[in-house]
Each structure stands twice: as C-alpha cells, then as structure tokens.
Design a protein around this motif. Structure first.
Motif, short mmCIF file in Angstrom:
data_model
loop_
_atom_site.label_atom_id
_atom_site.label_comp_id
_atom_site.label_asym_id
_atom_site.label_seq_id
_atom_site.Cartn_x
_atom_site.Cartn_y
_atom_site.Cartn_z
N HIS A 23 -0.62 39.71 -5.84
CA HIS A 23 0.06 38.96 -6.90
C HIS A 23 1.54 39.35 -6.96
O HIS A 23 1.93 40.42 -6.50
N SER A 24 2.31 38.47 -7.57
CA SER A 24 3.77 38.67 -7.50
C SER A 24 4.29 39.66 -8.54
O SER A 24 5.33 40.28 -8.33
N VAL A 25 3.59 39.78 -9.68
CA VAL A 25 4.07 40.60 -10.81
C VAL A 25 5.51 40.18 -11.18
O VAL A 25 6.39 41.02 -11.38
N LEU A 26 5.71 38.89 -11.22
CA LEU A 26 7.05 38.36 -11.54
C LEU A 26 7.08 37.65 -12.90
O LEU A 26 8.15 37.23 -13.35
N SER A 27 5.93 37.51 -13.54
CA SER A 27 5.90 36.70 -14.77
C SER A 27 6.80 37.28 -15.86
O SER A 27 7.46 36.54 -16.59
N ASN A 31 9.62 35.02 -17.55
CA ASN A 31 9.50 34.71 -18.99
C ASN A 31 10.64 35.27 -19.82
O ASN A 31 10.88 34.81 -20.93
N TYR A 57 -0.14 45.03 -17.47
CA TYR A 57 -0.36 43.98 -16.48
C TYR A 57 -1.83 43.92 -16.08
O TYR A 57 -2.49 44.95 -15.91
N HIS A 107 -4.49 37.30 -13.02
CA HIS A 107 -5.09 36.16 -13.70
C HIS A 107 -6.62 36.22 -13.79
O HIS A 107 -7.20 35.96 -14.85
N ASP A 121 4.24 40.21 -20.12
CA ASP A 121 4.72 38.83 -19.98
C ASP A 121 4.28 37.93 -21.15
O ASP A 121 4.42 36.71 -21.08
N ASN A 162 -3.33 29.76 -22.68
CA ASN A 162 -4.18 30.44 -21.72
C ASN A 162 -5.39 31.09 -22.39
O ASN A 162 -6.48 31.12 -21.82
C1 LIG Z 1 -6.41 34.85 -20.93
C2 LIG Z 1 -5.10 34.69 -20.22
C3 LIG Z 1 -3.92 35.11 -20.82
C4 LIG Z 1 -2.70 34.94 -20.17
N1 LIG Z 1 -1.56 35.33 -20.80
C5 LIG Z 1 -0.36 35.14 -20.18
C6 LIG Z 1 0.85 35.52 -20.81
O1 LIG Z 1 0.85 36.03 -21.93
N2 LIG Z 1 2.02 35.32 -20.14
C7 LIG Z 1 2.04 34.77 -18.89
O2 LIG Z 1 3.13 34.62 -18.33
N3 LIG Z 1 0.92 34.39 -18.29
C8 LIG Z 1 -0.28 34.56 -18.88
N4 LIG Z 1 -1.42 34.18 -18.24
C9 LIG Z 1 -1.33 33.51 -16.93
C10 LIG Z 1 -1.40 34.46 -15.73
O3 LIG Z 1 -2.55 35.26 -15.83
C11 LIG Z 1 -0.16 35.33 -15.61
O4 LIG Z 1 0.97 34.51 -15.58
C12 LIG Z 1 -0.19 36.14 -14.31
O5 LIG Z 1 -1.34 36.94 -14.28
C13 LIG Z 1 1.07 36.98 -14.21
O6 LIG Z 1 1.00 37.82 -13.10
P1 LIG Z 1 1.82 37.54 -11.77
O7 LIG Z 1 3.26 37.37 -12.10
O8 LIG Z 1 1.45 38.60 -10.80
O9 LIG Z 1 1.24 36.14 -11.35
P2 LIG Z 1 0.90 35.51 -9.94
O10 LIG Z 1 -0.57 35.55 -9.76
O11 LIG Z 1 1.73 36.10 -8.88
O12 LIG Z 1 1.30 33.98 -10.18
C14 LIG Z 1 2.63 33.51 -9.99
C15 LIG Z 1 3.23 33.01 -11.27
O13 LIG Z 1 2.58 31.82 -11.69
C16 LIG Z 1 2.65 31.70 -13.10
N5 LIG Z 1 1.30 31.50 -13.62
C17 LIG Z 1 0.15 31.73 -12.97
N6 LIG Z 1 -0.89 31.33 -13.71
C18 LIG Z 1 -0.39 30.87 -14.86
C19 LIG Z 1 -0.97 30.32 -16.03
N7 LIG Z 1 -2.30 30.16 -16.17
N8 LIG Z 1 -0.15 29.98 -17.04
C20 LIG Z 1 1.18 30.12 -16.92
N9 LIG Z 1 1.78 30.62 -15.82
C21 LIG Z 1 1.00 30.98 -14.81
C22 LIG Z 1 3.27 32.97 -13.63
O14 LIG Z 1 4.61 32.72 -13.94
C23 LIG Z 1 3.15 33.93 -12.46
O15 LIG Z 1 4.17 34.89 -12.42
C24 LIG Z 1 -2.66 34.35 -18.88
C25 LIG Z 1 -3.85 33.95 -18.28
C26 LIG Z 1 -5.06 34.11 -18.95
C27 LIG Z 1 -6.31 33.64 -18.30
#
Ligand SMILES: Cc1cc2nc3c(=O)[nH]c(=O)nc-3n(C[C@H](O)[C@H](O)[C@H](O)COP(=O)(O)OP(=O)(O)OC[C@H]3O[C@@H](n4cnc5c(N)ncnc54)[C@H](O)[C@@H]3O)c2cc1C
Ligand code: SF4
Length: 518
Positions: A274-278, A282, A372, A375, A406, A415
């Motif tokens: 995963h990217s851990v970029l959210s 945000n 963190y 998803h 995030d 979500n």
């Molecule tokens: C119950 C629940 C709560 C969540 N709460 C949040 C939250 O508070 N803030 C948040 O940013 N995301 C949330 N998400 C969506 C997602 O889980 C996270 O964006 C993601 O895990 C962030 O990690 P990453 O940057 O490594 O994502 P990656 O897996 O690398 O995905 C890339 C990017 O895609 C976007 N993304 C992916 N899935 C979603 C989604 N379902 N909704 C919106 N953006 C998405 C994010 O910007 C993320 O950085 C939630 C999902 C669930 C199921």
C-alpha cells in the motif's frame, strides 16, 4: 470590518486550515503577498472534538508549522497561533476574531472546509458577526458538489463504477481516446491474490523528525498524552518535499505489486504494497491528480502493470471522489444513520488490542502504533466484526475518526457508515461487506497463529466470525433477504437443519457475551 486604530488598508484575511496545506489551494488564488495576511491556527476545538490519535495531531501540527514557515520564506505574511500560545482562543472563529481586531480587512477568504461541522461553524460565525466571508470551492477535488449532485440526480442507485468511468474520461487517465487502456475499465478481478510470507516487502519511506517536529511531539505528549496511540517513533513526512519523496518511493518500490496484493493481509506486515499516502493527500501535501499522473507514468514507462496502475487510480479518482460526493449529498444526518438499529457498545479491545482473535489484534495493534491500517483491515476485520456484532455505527464512526492519521469526516464517514457498516441502507454500496472467518483465512495468514480455529463453526474454540456471520444475517433478514446479491447466502441458511441453525445462533450469543466484555 475596518476599525479606527489602524488606517493601513489590507485586503484579505486568508484562513488556511490544517488540511489545506497546499500552495494551489483556492483561498490563495489571486492573493497578494504585500496586502493579504494568511491566518493559521492550532486550536483545541479541532484537536479535541474527538480524541484523535497522538500521531495524527502531531502530523498535522508539524505539517502546519512547516507550511507556515515555507510561506513566510516565500514572502507571505503569516499570522500563526500555536496551541500553547497563552492568547489562543481555542476555536477557529475566535482566532479569526483576534486577527480582525484592530485591523482593516475587506473580507475573510477561505477554501471550503472538508467537514460539514467546520463549514457550519464558520457560516454561523459570519452570519452572527456580519463579516464578509468568501468561501471558495476546494479545487483539489475533481468533482464539485454541484457536479456530483447532478450526476446522482434521477439515478435509482448510486454506484461508484459508473461515476469512476466519468472521472476517467474527464481526466484522460489511462485512456486511449475514449476507450480505457487495456480495453477494460476495471481490473479488480486480478487484484485479489493472497500474499505469501516470503515476499520481499518494502517499507514506506521514513522521515526523521526535525527540530520543529520534535517540539510538536513534546507538545502533543504534554497536552494529549492520554489519547489513543503511540506517539513515537514518528516517521511521517511533514513537508511537501518529504511527501513527494514518499510518493516517488512508493512508485519505485511498491506500486508494481499494489494491484495483485491489494486485498491481502499478513501477520507482522503492516503496509504490504500500500502507498501510505492518504494522510499526505488529505492534508494537502500531495495533490491527488499529481499522484495519479505519477502512477500512470509508471505504467507507460513499464514500471507497473496495468492492474496495479488502474487499481490505484480507481481508488483515488473513483472511490475518494465518490465518497466525498456521498458525504456532501447526505449531510447533515449521514453520520446518524443506523439502518439495522444496532446498539451494542464498541468492545473495549478496540482501544487496547487485547483479544485472542489474531486478525483483530493485528489490525488494532498496528492502528495504535502507526495510526494506519490498510483498507482490507479496516473493512473486513475491524469493520466487519463491528457490523456482525451489531455495534452502534455511530460509536464505530467515532472510533475510525479518532484512530487514523488520514481520518477526516468527509472520507471516513461514508467509508464507515456506508461501506463498512451498511448503516445507510445501501446508499453507497450494493450489499453489506459481511464475511465469516473463511474470507480472512483466504486473504491472510492470521488464522494459523490464532487462538481460535477458523474451521470450527461452534464451540469455545470456534472462530467468532463464523457464528456472528449467520447471526447477523438472521437478525437482519427482514432488511437483507430481498437483496439479489444475498439470495444464495440465504438459500444456504434455509437448507441447514434447524439443529444446525440453532447451534450457530447459540454460539453467536456466547461469542457476544464473551467478546463484548473483552
Ligand atoms: C472503515 C473504513 C474507514 C476508512 N477511513 C478512511 C479515512 O478516514 N481516511 C481515508 O483517507 N481513507 C479511509 N478509508 C479508505 C482507505 O482504507 C484508506 O484511504 C487507505 O487505507 C489509506 O491507506 P493508503 O494510503 O496506503 O491507501 P492505498 O491502499 O495505497 O490506496 C491509494 C489511495 O486511494 C485512496 N483510497 C483508497 N480507498 C479509498 C476509499 N475507500 N475511500 C477514499 N479513498 C480511498 C486513498 O487516498 C489512498 O491513499 C477507510 C476505509 C474503510 C473501509
Ligand atoms: S480464526 Fe477467526 S478470529 Fe482467528 S484470525 Fe482467523 S478469522 Fe480472525
């Protein structure tokens, strides 16, 4: 808004919020370095409206301080209130009032806040004070509220997939003319591989705290020491430069496997691919479109397969934009929805990770340590368990809002309330994401080291997800039986003997008694 004290004519007081740390933010459009003043404030009202994870508060305060410094170095006049400033009023409205006092401003300019709560408070302040408040659209998003509203209007069902295709066409991302790259819009079928323990996994780029961050860490420890989560080690980037490096690192080291293992979980591996970029997107340190362009480039340069690039881009221009649209379309009131009338309290182990269920212990422990979880952990482990157990969705919502770096309501609430708890009755998704232990076993290796047996359906050692799954479906049959996507599941239940059915329901009762006290 002008006073007699200071005769110098100033134009705009520009309020930049903690999640708007972006030089392209619309509130700065047309701003004037000589005349305008940028206001930034660390206020207890924002830091404390839920008991945020310590790392989340530290990340935002440090990123805000770095952003303010960069603006000043670039010639802007910045009025910055630190949390421990004795004059700090504790609220955004209070800080605007203090900035306006004795100064001549023609108006206050702000980019629309991401959360309904903050927007309403600022609107109310403007109305009460008679000040001119210019609230501009947040151009960091592709889809405006009006656009989403007109897309949604007249549709029987809102589904992300169709919205996503429009965003692909509009941005041209991974498009060949009007056709999707590779001939398909969505490669999700290829993105469900379980991960193996021997994969050579990358770790997200770590940034060493500088003096500004260290000062913030001390402040957070002193003021928010009792909040959930570990503060140190702290490794998030807190500047745009650092966030860009993290993006580059992801594109080079992890993106190529992002698609294949997107839904996988591994004991002891907190980030996988995963990217851990959210948290960077945000808060404004990274712009979603630049992130998507970088990912698209990796595909065209042969550094990432199409299922990875498309999968990633779909999350950002699809899901991220879609959930924001759902949020603004349904606020106020969305966070209060409770389709199943669930009312159980959130189990205590969500705050301390002390449970024998290995999958939940892993997700919660890393949430505590890193602010963190990826998803599938959020959706299919912590979210799934809470829904199956019938936990009050508002409590679940408050937990998610507090514990992730995030988390902002516009993205968290749809979500949680929509996707993971189905508390909106199917507005966001077509069926509840309910699963028994079998799914977790297929997608992870947690079950191998768990004190419960995923194969057992009933009895003390049985995986709690198994009986809770059926209990949830039976409890809510009146609302779910008619769902075409659940027809087969209810058929399976109907074919079971009465004895077996009762055994499941009895086992669920025991599980709830045991685990809600944990
Ligand atoms: C119950 C629940 C709560 C969540 N709460 C949040 C939250 O508070 N803030 C948040 O940013 N995301 C949330 N998400 C969506 C997602 O889980 C996270 O964006 C993601 O895990 C962030 O990690 P990453 O940057 O490594 O994502 P990656 O897996 O690398 O995905 C890339 C990017 O895609 C976007 N993304 C992916 N899935 C979603 C989604 N379902 N909704 C919106 N953006 C998405 C994010 O910007 C993320 O950085 C939630 C999902 C669930 C199921
Ligand atoms: S056996 Fe059940 S509780 Fe244990 S890790 Fe597997 S799914 Fe989770």
């Amino acid at each position: 808004m002008a006073s007699q004290e200071n005769t110098q004519e100033l134009r705009n007081l520009i309020l930049v919020l903690g999640d708007q740390l972006c030089r392209n933010v619309s509130s700065l459009d047309g701003a004037d370095r000589d005349q305008d003043i940028i206001l930034m404030a660390e206020v207890s009202e924002e830091a404390g409206y839920v008991r945020h994870h310590k790392k989340k508060i530290a990340f935002l305060f440090s990123a805000m301080r770095h952003f303010a410094r960069e603006l000043e170095e670039d010639g802007w006049k910045v009025r910055y209130t630190k949390l421990d400033d004795p004059e700090n009023s504790g609220s955004l409205a209070g800080e605007i009032e203090r900035a306006l006092d004795g100064q001549r401003f023609s108006r206050v300019v702000i980019t629309e806040p991401g959360e309904y709560r903050v927007k309403s408070a600022l609107d109310a302040w403007a109305e009460a004070s008679g000040a001119v408040l210019e609230m501009r659209q947040d151009s960091r998003f592709l889809c405006s509220h009006e656009r989403f509203q007109s897309w949604a209007e007249g549709r029987k069902q809102l589904r992300m997939e169709y919205f996503y295709r429009e965003m692909r066409r509009e941005t041209g991302l991974l498009m060949q003319g009007d056709q999707p790259e590779g001939g398909k819009w969505n490669f999700d079928q290829e993105n469900r591989k379980p991960a193996k323990g021997d994969l050579c996994l990358p770790h997200p780029l770590e940034t060493r705290p500088d003096a500004i961050t260290e000062e913030v860490l001390d402040l957070v420890e002193a003021r928010f020491g009792s909040h959930f989560g570990s503060l140190r080690p702290f490794w998030f980037a807190v500047t745009r430069e650092g966030a860009l490096q993290a993006l580059e690192d992801f594109a080079e080291k992890a993106l190529s496997c992002f698609g294949d293992y997107q839904d996988a979980m591994l004991e002891g591996e907190r980030f996988l691919y995963h990217s851990v970029l959210s948290q960077y997107m945000n808060s404004g340190l990274l712009e979603p479109m630049e992130v998507c362009r970088r990912v698209e480039r990796a595909y065209y340069e042969g550094d990432a397969p199409l299922n990875a690039a498309e999968g990633f881009i779909r999350q950002v221009i699809g899901w991220r934009e879609y959930v924001r649209g759902i949020y603004w379309l349904n606020m106020p009131g969305y966070t209060e929805q409770n389709y199943f009338g669930a009312s159980r309290p959130l189990p205590e182990f969500y705050w301390n990770g002390e449970t024998g269920m290995a999958c939940l212990a892993a997700a919660i422990t890393q949430t505590r340590d890193e602010a963190y979880a990826h998803h599938i952990q959020r959706l299919m482990v912590t979210g799934n368990f809470a829904m199956l157990a019938g936990v009050d969705p508002h409590e679940v919502h408050e937990w998610y809002l507090a514990v992730y770096a995030d988390a902002y309501e516009w993205v968290e609430a749809p979500n949680v309330i929509g996707m993971s708890q189905f508390a909106d009755g199917g507005l966001l998704g077509s069926k509840p994401y309910a699963a028994s232990g079998n799914y977790i076993n297929k997608m992870s290796n947690h079950c191998a080291g768990c004190s419960y047996d995923v194969k057992r359906k009933t009895g003390e050692k049985a995986c709690p997800f198994n009986s809770l799954y059926w209990d949830f479906l039976v409890r809510n049959a009146g609302k779910l039986r008619g769902n075409p996507r659940l027809r087969q599941v209810y058929r399976t239940w109907d074919r079971m003997s009465a004895e077996r059915q009762n055994a499941y329901l009895e086992a669920a009762r025991e599980v709830l008694e045991r685990h809600l006290k944990e």
